[in-house]
Design a protein around this motif. Structure first.
Motif, PDB file in Angstrom:
ATOM      1  N   HIS A 365       0.857  -1.607   0.029  1.00 54.22           N
ATOM      2  CA  HIS A 365       0.135  -0.613   0.468  1.00 54.22           C
ATOM      3  C   HIS A 365       0.671   1.186  -0.166  1.00 54.22           C
ATOM      4  O   HIS A 365       1.411   1.665   1.229  1.00 54.22           O
ATOM      5  CB  HIS A 365      -0.823  -0.214   1.125  1.00 54.22           C
ATOM      6  N   ASP A 368      -0.466   4.184   3.795  1.00 56.40           N
ATOM      7  CA  ASP A 368      -0.361   2.421   4.595  1.00 56.40           C
ATOM      8  C   ASP A 368      -1.965   2.183   5.426  1.00 56.40           C
ATOM      9  O   ASP A 368      -2.613   3.410   4.908  1.00 56.40           O
ATOM     10  CB  ASP A 368       0.091   2.135   5.662  1.00 56.40           C
ATOM     11  N   HIS A 369      -1.951   0.871   5.261  1.00 58.05           N
ATOM     12  CA  HIS A 369      -3.594   1.051   4.888  1.00 58.05           C
ATOM     13  C   HIS A 369      -4.417   1.436   5.593  1.00 58.05           C
ATOM     14  O   HIS A 369      -4.662   1.568   6.231  1.00 58.05           O
ATOM     15  CB  HIS A 369      -4.127  -0.448   4.982  1.00 58.05           C
ATOM     16  N   GLY A 373      -5.271   4.221   3.946  1.00 54.45           N
ATOM     17  CA  GLY A 373      -4.451   3.845   2.460  1.00 54.45           C
ATOM     18  C   GLY A 373      -5.881   3.435   1.794  1.00 54.45           C
ATOM     19  O   GLY A 373      -5.761   2.117   3.001  1.00 54.45           O
ATOM     20  N   LYS A 374      -6.087   3.146   0.419  1.00 55.23           N
ATOM     21  CA  LYS A 374      -7.104   2.393  -0.232  1.00 55.23           C
ATOM     22  C   LYS A 374      -6.480   1.362  -0.580  1.00 55.23           C
ATOM     23  O   LYS A 374      -5.644   1.520  -1.094  1.00 55.23           O
ATOM     24  CB  LYS A 374      -8.202   2.978  -0.834  1.00 55.23           C
ATOM     25  N   THR A 375      -7.152  -0.231  -0.461  1.00 54.24           N
ATOM     26  CA  THR A 375      -6.935  -0.529  -1.065  1.00 54.24           C
ATOM     27  C   THR A 375      -7.173  -1.030  -2.894  1.00 54.24           C
ATOM     28  O   THR A 375      -8.071  -1.635  -3.051  1.00 54.24           O
ATOM     29  CB  THR A 375      -7.340  -2.481  -0.830  1.00 54.24           C
ATOM     30  N   ASN A 379      -2.988   2.355  -5.100  1.00 57.80           N
ATOM     31  CA  ASN A 379      -2.518   2.733  -4.171  1.00 57.80           C
ATOM     32  C   ASN A 379      -1.807   1.707  -4.241  1.00 57.80           C
ATOM     33  O   ASN A 379      -0.790   1.398  -2.781  1.00 57.80           O
ATOM     34  CB  ASN A 379      -3.532   3.216  -2.930  1.00 57.80           C
ATOM     35  N   LEU A 380      -1.474   0.699  -5.013  1.00 59.40           N
ATOM     36  CA  LEU A 380      -0.635  -0.257  -4.390  1.00 59.40           C
ATOM     37  C   LEU A 380       0.341  -0.812  -5.492  1.00 59.40           C
ATOM     38  O   LEU A 380       0.013  -0.743  -7.070  1.00 59.40           O
ATOM     39  CB  LEU A 380      -1.766  -1.758  -5.149  1.00 59.40           C
TER      40      LEU A 380
END
Length: 437
Positions: A365, A368-369, A373-375, A379-380
């Motif tokens: 992420h 950071d989740h 931060g979204k999955t 963002n990955l």
């Protein structure tokens, strides 16, 4: 020893780091100037040998003798073997005569020595008359990335420009596959197998994954009564891989597999994984170009076509020949659609310069989740364990821009742009027909 005032992130630490960075910038420029001067001098040595022997009736032999003599003279000055010096002279002559535009780009600071050597190595398969065309296409690619990252793209470019198809050349090379043994001292020998790259990579991957399973479960085996075995098992990964290879070849099963009497045991279930990029036209009986074994080197179309035919233990990725859009993806362990998309887009670790294949990386992420931060694909990205840890525990930071572009910021605030690998990923409309698998 670092003083408390120079702890990471402190003003003193950042000032020291900035000084080092500035020093290295100047050093890199000075080193490049010296390296370029050396190349020109060595090429001049080759020209001297050729000119000296020009009028000799035994021109080829005479030139070789003069070159040997010149190489020995220069080797004495540089304190290297004369054969080593002669190889350097040959390499320098190739750069100066076959790749003048590459040398110009190096002098202008657009590329570095590693790029030059990568271009020369990749272009070595081409006849001299095609190397200028190859260089013109290779230089812009080198300007965008590090030498190790551009190597696969340059190899694929060279294969595309070659007058003979990759399939023809691979067939001839594959005829030389063999296994040989090289005796060494202290009761040891090297067992060397020469075989197609895809097979060799698959073998190494399976040994690595089986070895990791053995090392990771030492604690579990100790807890279930195998403490005596585990206490003596302090083998490194290289040692475990070597032992597994011997077990599989001589006995058919790994010695440490608890269910070694059946092929369905924990280690027996482990299969090899490789990641291959296959242009769609390669599945339509076009054998001229090669396919890309991500993180390694080109492989022949016939092997890639066979892998794409439905062997579920291989990772397959099929691309459109014009747009580069992803037409199909598949894998041994069927991942969720998002991970499949990310593997297709990233291809490898997205830290600048890293070529670790995506299938051996972790999904990070970018924000950071835990911090919101979204999955989501925007963002990955894939990072290998080394660079994932570095992002987490050092001052290196990353943000993702549109199109999967990453912008890395170093502790000194320097910006490093990491473009998404080619071919760019896009999902094609349903009206594009896929070749049959």
């Amino acid at each position: 020893m670092t003083s408390p005032a120079e702890t990471p992130g402190s003003d003193a630490f950042m000032a020291s780091l900035a000084g080092l960075a500035h020093g290295f910038e100047g050093l890199a420029q000075d080193a490049a100037a010296v390296q370029i001067r050396e190349v020109r001098l060595l090429a001049a040595a080759a020209a001297l040998a050729e000119k000296t022997a020009a009028g000799s009736p035994a021109r080829v032999r005479e030139q070789d003798m003069v070159l040997r003599s010149v190489s020995a003279e220069l080797a004495g000055i540089m304190r290297v073997a004369d054969r080593t010096m002669q190889r350097r002279i040959d390499e320098a002559r190739t750069i100066v005569e076959d790749y003048p535009t590459v040398l110009d780009a190096w002098e202008a600071g657009r590329i570095v020595r590693g790029h030059v050597l990568t271009i020369v190595a990749a272009g070595s398969v081409l006849p001299p008359e095609l190397r200028g065309r190859f260089a013109d296409a290779a230089i812009p690619t080198c300007e965008r990335d590090t030498p190790n990252r551009v190597r696969p793209a340059l190899e694929m470019l060279a294969q595309h420009l070659h007058p003979r198809s990759f399939a023809e050349r691979h067939e001839a090379a594959a005829a030389g596959r063999c296994v040989r043994i090289v005796p060494e001292s202290d009761g040891m020998s090297e067992l060397i197998a020469k075989m197609p790259t895809a097979i060799a990579e698959g073998i190494h991957d399976r040994l690595t994954r089986m070895g990791r399973a053995i090392i990771d479960t030492r604690g579990e085996r100790a807890a279930t009564g195998d403490a005596e075995v585990v206490s003596t098992d302090a083998r490194t990964m290289d040692q475990v891989r070597a032992d597994l290879l011997a077990d599989l070849l001589l006995a058919g099963t790994p010695a440490l597999d608890d269910t070694r009497d059946t092929s369905a045991g924990p280690l027996g279930k482990i299969r090899a994984r490789i990641q291959v990029v296959i242009p769609a036209h390669a599945l339509a009986n076009d054998d001229h170009d090669a396919c890309d074994l991500v993180g390694r080197s080109p492989i022949d179309v016939a092997t890639a076509r066979e892998l794409a035919a439905g062997n579920s233990q291989w990772e397959r990725l099929v691309t459109h020949p014009i747009t580069g859009a992803v037409l199909a993806v598949d894998s041994y362990r069927v991942p969720e659609k998002m991970r499949r998309f990310l593997q297709a887009r990233d291809q490898h670790c997205r830290f600048p310069g890293c070529r670790q294949a995506a299938i051996r990386c972790e999904v990070d992420h970018n924000v950071d989740h835990a911090l919101g931060g979204k999955t989501h694909t925007c963002n990955l990205c894939h990072l290998c364990q080394r660079h994932h840890s570095m992002k987490q525990f050092t001052a290196w930071r990353v943000r993702q821009l549109k199109g999967g572009v990453l912008e890395w910021t170093s502790p000194l605030g320097r910006i490093y742009r990491e473009d998404a690998p080619t071919p760019a990923v896009a999902f094609t409309p349903a009206d594009i027909s896929l070749p049959p698998f």
